[in-house]
Scaffold this motif. Structure first.
Motif, mmCIF file in Angstrom:
data_model
loop_
_atom_site.group_PDB
_atom_site.id
_atom_site.type_symbol
_atom_site.label_atom_id
_atom_site.label_comp_id
_atom_site.label_asym_id
_atom_site.label_seq_id
_atom_site.Cartn_x
_atom_site.Cartn_y
_atom_site.Cartn_z
ATOM 1 N N LYS A 3 -2.501 -8.562 2.324
ATOM 2 C CA LYS A 3 -3.642 -7.628 2.766
ATOM 3 C C LYS A 3 -3.318 -7.263 4.203
ATOM 4 O O LYS A 3 -3.303 -6.057 4.577
ATOM 5 C CB LYS A 3 -4.948 -7.915 2.299
ATOM 6 N N VAL A 4 -3.647 -8.212 5.069
ATOM 7 C CA VAL A 4 -3.585 -7.915 6.580
ATOM 8 C C VAL A 4 -2.250 -7.264 7.048
ATOM 9 O O VAL A 4 -2.281 -6.451 8.096
ATOM 10 C CB VAL A 4 -4.047 -8.942 7.518
ATOM 11 N N SER A 63 0.789 -1.197 -0.192
ATOM 12 C CA SER A 63 -0.150 0.052 -0.057
ATOM 13 C C SER A 63 0.926 1.303 -0.071
ATOM 14 O O SER A 63 0.483 2.229 0.572
ATOM 15 C CB SER A 63 -0.971 -0.275 1.147
ATOM 16 N N ASP A 95 -0.176 0.136 8.115
ATOM 17 C CA ASP A 95 -1.023 1.519 7.766
ATOM 18 C C ASP A 95 -1.591 1.679 9.081
ATOM 19 O O ASP A 95 -1.586 3.087 9.237
ATOM 20 C CB ASP A 95 -1.981 1.304 6.533
ATOM 21 N N ASP A 145 -2.384 -3.784 6.244
ATOM 22 C CA ASP A 145 -3.430 -2.982 6.713
ATOM 23 C C ASP A 145 -2.930 -2.876 8.312
ATOM 24 O O ASP A 145 -2.974 -1.661 8.849
ATOM 25 C CB ASP A 145 -4.671 -3.902 7.209
ATOM 26 N N ASN A 146 -2.015 -3.699 8.726
ATOM 27 C CA ASN A 146 -1.448 -3.559 10.210
ATOM 28 C C ASN A 146 -0.347 -2.484 10.077
ATOM 29 O O ASN A 146 -0.487 -1.452 11.000
ATOM 30 C CB ASN A 146 -0.750 -4.840 10.464
#
Ligand code: NAD
Length: 330
Positions: free
Chosen positions: A307-308, A21, A314, A311-312
């Motif tokens: 993805k996770v 990301s 971010d 996410d973590n």
């Protein structure tokens, strides 16, 4: 953030790059250890896997070189000194449940292969040998299976067993009402291990569960039991299990994890001599099937892990709640 990713294989690089990301990621094929920790100098975060070592010594080195965050791209965290990381104010985040079905299905693959000996049939047929001698299995329907640990993976595994018509016994300090409704019968650990045809381990490795399968716990088991471990190698006392295989107490063994796996798993040793007597012995037994920690290796699981993980990262960068922070239990 500047992130150093350790123990990477091509599939890690592919999935993490695809779901990045916007962070600056550097891949290191080597595992994290005291020797390799220097590689993480100047990085704000590290992304590590099951066999990376993040003990006090490594944490001290990384803390001095500016580490702010640890992200595990796995569920288990027995390889991390979480308490010490917390003292250094370095949060440890993980991917608690990326695809429990991936590991549960692999456990079932080990059972089906060991039972119906498809690995042997495959080799025989390739050599033009269509003999069925010594390929006899048993029906899984109505067999009794003990599931040790009914968290995310254990639950998925129980659902698969249900489809096969198995009788399911389970041990977990926190029994699940959902599993009880499914027909899973909870009991004390020893009662659960005794009188079953298959034992499958799905609990985390901790001080409480280390060598859960030992000389004592094997005392009451049904001779010829099949033992499956897709959780962590340290759950079984390998020396005791080898002796039990030799005496026939354990009838077959399926392992996706091994206590000393960090030296071997995820690497190609096909042209080398394996300098581990227990592993060499296990691989040579006809009733043992070892896979190299591949339970998680499905496209769905790798997508979710990537993805996770981002996410973590971010959430940490944005100062948002760290929902996947590893909790410290007193
Ligand atoms: P989870 O946290 O969802 O479930 C673990 C369960 O074990 C919980 O219900 C917990 O109450 C139970 N438990 C704790 N202590 C226990 C004990 N002493 N005896 C019996 N049960 C106990 O974890 P999960 O996602 O189901 O994963 C289970 C384990 O699988 C992980 O800890 C990890 O070691 C392993 N794993 C392996 C792979 C692989 O690729 N082979 C991949 C992911 C996870």
């Amino acid at each position: 953030m500047k992130i150093a990713v350790f123990s990477t294989c091509q599939y890690d690089e592919d999935f993490l790059s695809q779901h990045n990301s916007g962070h600056q990621i550097t891949f290191f094929k080597v595992a994290l250890s005291e020797e390799s920790a220097v590689l993480a100098a100047g990085f704000e975060a590290i992304c590590i896997f099951v066999n990376d070592i993040l003990n006090k010594q490594v944490l001290d080195i990384l803390h001095q070189s500016g580490l702010k965050l640890v992200v595990l791209r796995c569920a288990g965290f027995n390889n991390v000194d979480v308490r010490y990381a917390d003292q250094l104010e370095i949060p440890v985040l993980r991917v608690p449940a990326y695809s429990p079905e991936a590991v549960a299905e692999h456990a079932m693959a080990l059972i089906l292969t060991l039972n119906r000996k498809t690995h042997k049939a495959y080799n025989r047929v390739r050599e033009g040998n269509f003999s069925l001698e010594k390929l006899m299995g048993v029906n899984l329907n109505a067999r009794k299976v003990a599931v040790i640990g009914t968290g995310n993976i254990g639950k998925a595994f129980c659902r698969i067993l249900k489809g096969f018509g198995c009788q399911i016994k389970a041990y977990d300090p926190f029994p699940s009402a959902e599993m009880q409704e499914l027909g899973v019968e909870y009991g004390a650990l020893e009662d659960t291990l005794n009188d079953v045809d298959i034992i499958s381990l799905h609990c985390p490795l901790s001080i409480d569960t280390q060598y859960l399968i030992n000389e004592h716990s094997l005392k009451g088991i049904k001779p010829g039991v099949m033992l499956i471990n897709t959780s962590r190698g340290g759950l079984i006392d390998t020396k005791v299990v080898i002796a039990a295989l030799k005496s026939g107490i354990i009838g077959s063994l399926g392992l996706d994890v091994y206590e000393q796996e960090s030296e071997f798993f995820f690497h190609d040793f096909s042209e080398l001599i394996i300098q581990d007597e227990q592993l060499s012995q296990l691989i040579s037994f006809p009733n043992v099937l070892v896979t190299g920690h591949q339970g998680f290796l499905t496209q769905e699981a790798m997508t979710e892990i990537a993805k996770v993980t981002f996410d973590n990262i971010d959430a940490f960068q944005a100062g948002s709640p760290l929902v996947n922070r590893v909790e410290i239990r007193s």
